[in-house]
Design a protein around this motif. Sequence first.
Motif: not given
Length: 214
Positions: A102-106, A28-29, A63-68
């Motif tokens: 930058p992608s989430g995967c990277r 879970l992210m 970066i990840m919080e922005n995607y979320r």
Amino acid sequence: MANGEDGCCLKDVLVTFQSCLNDQQEILMDPYVAGWKGLVRFLNILGTIFSFVSKDAVAKIQIMENYRSSDQKDQYSTLHSMVKYELASNLVDLKKPGDQPPSGCRTILRLHRALRWLQLFLEGLRTSSEDSSASALCTEAYNASLAKYHPWIIRKTALLSFYVLPARNTFLELMNVGTPADAVAMLEEALPSIVKVYDITEALYAQHNLLDIP
Ligand code: 1PZ
């Protein structure tokens, strides 16, 4: 170096990683990212010398919080759904960095590699003798993991910064869970879930050939 009086308890952080897995054994992210935020809080206790590390970790967390919080947030609910979505939408730059954001995967790959360092370092602290130095254990863990992904200048800076780390028992006391023996018992309990999160991520990335994203 301050002690853990500001309430940062590494135990809570490690417990957060225990809550990362759903029933399908996917990661879970939100707890994953929350775990990293807690680690950065702990890192900040160790002193400003590590701000070059925490800045990079914070940028990646952001970066990840922005995607979320984006329109695509549901695609980022687990590491598995992120990989599926970003690959299907051609969002992962597999050849060179820079052209796209930058992608989430990277971004997760960078944190994932750092999780291996954490695992080795905590394992070292747990199993070492009382008179060991956290600095030597940290260096050993770094050389066996993250170092191979870092250019010379970062390696040099990282290795120099590790010299400020205290004796092993003092470091265990900074974890704010009681005596060094209490901290060792806590690590014994918490480490398997870090290992599990690491192994599942590694398998997911290997399956999709994502372990070398530049
Ligand atoms: C207990 C002492 C902690 C020492 C921290 C050990 C890790 C050393 C990592 C040095 C990272 C240096 C800063 C910048 C690195 C970036 O270049 C790389 C690759 O990212 P890119 O440039 O490709 O975007 N970033 C990383 O490798 C991620 C590093 C995250 C480190 C998080 C550490 C959290 C520490 C928790 C402490 C309990």
